[in-house]
Design an enzyme around this catalytic site. Structure first.
Site, PDB file in Angstrom:
ATOM      1  N   HIS A   1     -11.236  -4.486 -10.526  1.00  0.00           N
ATOM      2  CA  HIS A   1      -9.914  -4.909 -10.992  1.00  0.00           C
ATOM      3  C   HIS A   1     -10.037  -6.227 -11.726  1.00  0.00           C
ATOM      4  O   HIS A   1     -10.653  -7.164 -11.224  1.00  0.00           O
ATOM      5  CB  HIS A   1      -8.958  -5.084  -9.805  1.00  0.00           C
ATOM      6  CG  HIS A   1      -7.617  -5.602 -10.228  1.00  0.00           C
ATOM      7  ND1 HIS A   1      -6.644  -4.781 -10.740  1.00  0.00           N
ATOM      8  CD2 HIS A   1      -7.113  -6.859 -10.268  1.00  0.00           C
ATOM      9  CE1 HIS A   1      -5.590  -5.507 -11.053  1.00  0.00           C
ATOM     10  NE2 HIS A   1      -5.849  -6.776 -10.783  1.00  0.00           N
TER      11      HIS A   1
ATOM     12  N   ASP B   1       5.850  -3.157  -3.962  1.00  0.00           N
ATOM     13  CA  ASP B   1       5.303  -4.234  -4.804  1.00  0.00           C
ATOM     14  C   ASP B   1       5.964  -4.227  -6.175  1.00  0.00           C
ATOM     15  O   ASP B   1       6.236  -5.289  -6.743  1.00  0.00           O
ATOM     16  CB  ASP B   1       3.777  -4.090  -4.966  1.00  0.00           C
ATOM     17  CG  ASP B   1       3.261  -5.125  -5.950  1.00  0.00           C
ATOM     18  OD1 ASP B   1       3.365  -6.323  -5.631  1.00  0.00           O
ATOM     19  OD2 ASP B   1       2.811  -4.757  -7.049  1.00  0.00           O
TER      20      ASP B   1
ATOM     21  N   ARG C   1      10.048 -11.204  -8.964  1.00  0.00           N
ATOM     22  CA  ARG C   1       9.232 -12.418  -9.156  1.00  0.00           C
ATOM     23  C   ARG C   1       9.211 -12.805 -10.621  1.00  0.00           C
ATOM     24  O   ARG C   1       9.253 -13.986 -10.976  1.00  0.00           O
ATOM     25  CB  ARG C   1       7.806 -12.169  -8.651  1.00  0.00           C
ATOM     26  CG  ARG C   1       7.698 -12.152  -7.142  1.00  0.00           C
ATOM     27  CD  ARG C   1       6.351 -11.599  -6.716  1.00  0.00           C
ATOM     28  NE  ARG C   1       5.252 -12.391  -7.221  1.00  0.00           N
ATOM     29  CZ  ARG C   1       4.020 -11.923  -7.400  1.00  0.00           C
ATOM     30  NH1 ARG C   1       3.730 -10.668  -7.107  1.00  0.00           N
ATOM     31  NH2 ARG C   1       3.071 -12.690  -7.862  1.00  0.00           N
TER      32      ARG C   1
HETATM   33  N1  URA Z   1      -1.114  -8.636 -11.106  1.00  0.00           N
HETATM   34  C1  URA Z   1      -0.451  -7.990 -10.133  1.00  0.00           C
HETATM   35  O1  URA Z   1      -0.593  -6.784  -9.976  1.00  0.00           O
HETATM   36  N2  URA Z   1       0.383  -8.689  -9.350  1.00  0.00           N
HETATM   37  C2  URA Z   1       0.567 -10.021  -9.477  1.00  0.00           C
HETATM   38  O2  URA Z   1       1.313 -10.596  -8.721  1.00  0.00           O
HETATM   39  C3  URA Z   1      -0.122 -10.685 -10.495  1.00  0.00           C
HETATM   40  C4  URA Z   1      -0.962  -9.964 -11.302  1.00  0.00           C
END
Ligand code: URA
Length: 435
Positions: free
Chosen positions: A82, A161, A168
């Site tokens: 990643h 998320d 966010r």
């Molecule tokens: N990439 C993500 O998937 N989440 C984050 O909070 C920042 C970068």
């Protein structure tokens, strides 16, 4: 439990219990937590932080909010990689077939570009016919047959998320180490990885501008991963200047092909070898970085890396002839050079601005869902520390119009700084941290 109590606790610097975090994420997933309360909690986390145990609990709760992909029937041990995102970062296009050619299966769910950073899916889609939308069954078949597949997200991975991230993004709470770490790790673990190599970028064109910040993020992600039973290695890599030379979708595919042939730019080739070596070590195909590098260089020199790339492109319905004839990729109608106005040393190549210029040419998107132009972008001819003569090309601009070229030239002239004194080029890799 009441959300207002969790907000107050975090505001006052207290830690949440495992149960409290599970309750909170369950509420987020069921849309039972109003945005104003969630936003207040996120801001409290940004200021007060989280313990490692809280960050691990948050990650686990995010994973449990959706499905977890299980590919163990066709790939007994999956090593994923990643990148935290960068400019000119086409590493997956090289590392995936390289590692698969070494015998380690690669199943990757990748994303699209946003803002100044590119995305692997957009790069792959610049290959005529390439299909990134496979079902889990199709994915399983490909991995069994070819040992490699890269697709867009199919299953609902860590959906909570997605909700947290959207909030966010608009409440200035992205730059919190535990929130970034749990967000990244939850998606990686939900996509079925047993081991993960994190390519953490550092510098002007990255989330983390200093090595210290990047190291702190990497160490937290390693501890979260280890706490959830995964093996994790982090590579801290430079992103002050673009990685390699090409920035833009089809242009990056061309550079990936030349790298798989062993002729890639020195920094990008080195970066790929480091990331791929760490993957081989996690997959127990090598026990030292030197042995892993030897295996990989051998695969490249025998042409097996490029062969695997062509096999993979064909398996995902892309035109595999591009591996031999990159001219079949989309090409921009206007190509022009920005030349050095004076002789001097390259003292800076602002990666973020280069990414934004490539985006403005059409290679990137400002909002989710926007169309990207596969053909346009930039090919950087210079790296920090290099001496250039007056009139020497600094960047090749691939654009749709002369007007777009003019605008790009103006911005790039400021993004690339020249000076009389030589400067030390930044290292390609700052550190490798093994969990
Ligand atoms: N990439 C993500 O998937 N989440 C984050 O909070 C920042 C970068």
């Amino acid at each position: 439990m009441r959300m207002v109590d969790l907000i107050a606790a975090k505001r006052d610097g207290d830690t949440h219990s495992t149960k409290e975090l599970e309750w909170l994420i369950d509420g987020v997933q069921r849309d039972q937590v109003p945005d104003y309360q969630l936003a207040a909690w996120l801001m409290a986390v940004l200021w007060r932080g989280m313990s490692e145990r809280e960050a691990t609990d948050l990650t686990r709760a995010l994973i449990r909010s959706g499905q977890v992909l299980d590919m163990h029937s066709v790939a007994p041990f999956l090593v994923d990689k990643h990148s935290t995102g960068g400019v000119g970062d086409k590493t997956s296009l090289v590392v995936a077939p390289l590692v698969a050619a070494a015998g380690l299966p690669v199943v990757k769910m990748s994303g699209r570009g946003l803002g100044y950073t590119g995305g692997t899916l957009d790069k792959l889609e610049s290959i005529p016919g390439f299909n990134v939308s496979l079902t889990v069954q199709e994915l399983t078949l490909l991995v069994r047959k070819h040992g490699i597949a890269i697709i867009g997200q199919t299953a609902e991975l860590a959906p909570a998320d997605g909700k947290l991230y959207a909030l966010r993004d608009v409440t200035a709470t992205v730059p919190s180490l535990p929130l970034i770490a749990s967000s990244i790790m939850s998606k990686k673990i939900a996509s079925g990885a047993d081991a993960i190599v994190l390519d953490v970028k550092v510098g002007r064109g990255a989330f983390m501008e200093t090595v210290e910040q990047a190291k702190a993020l990497a160490e937290l992600m390693i501890r979260i991963g280890t706490g959830l039973g995964k093996q994790v290695t982090a590579v801290l890599a430079d992103m002050n200047q673009p990685l390699g030379c090409a920035v833009g979708n089809a242009l990056e595919v061309v550079e990936a092909v030349s790298t798989l042939q062993g002729h890639g730019p020195a920094d990008f080739s080195e970066h790929c070898l480091v990331v791929a070596s760490e993957m081989l070590m996690l997959g127990r195909l090598a026990d030292t970085p030197d042995k892993a590098r030897h295996i990989l260089l051998d695969i490249i020199s025998r042409g097996q890396a490029l062969d695997k790339f062509a096999e993979w492109i064909a398996a995902q319905q892309g035109d595999a002839r591009i591996a031999e004839q990159p001219g079949l990729l989309p090409r921009a109608p206007v190509i022009a050079d920005l030349e050095a106005p004076v002789a001097g040393y390259v003292t800076g190549v602002d990666a973020r601005e280069v990414g934004l210029v490539a985006g403005a040419l059409g290679a990137g998107r400002e909002r989710k869902g926007q169309h990207v132009d596969p053909a346009v972008g930039l090919v950087m001819h210079v790296k920090i520390g290099q001496l250039v003569r007056q009139g020497e090309p600094l960047v090749q601009i691939h654009a749709r119009s002369q007007e777009a070229v003019r605008e790009a030239k103006q911005r790039l002239a400021d993004a690339i700084t020249l000076g009389a004194e030589s400067v030390q080029p930044p290292p390609t890799i700052y550190a490798v941290i093994r969990g």
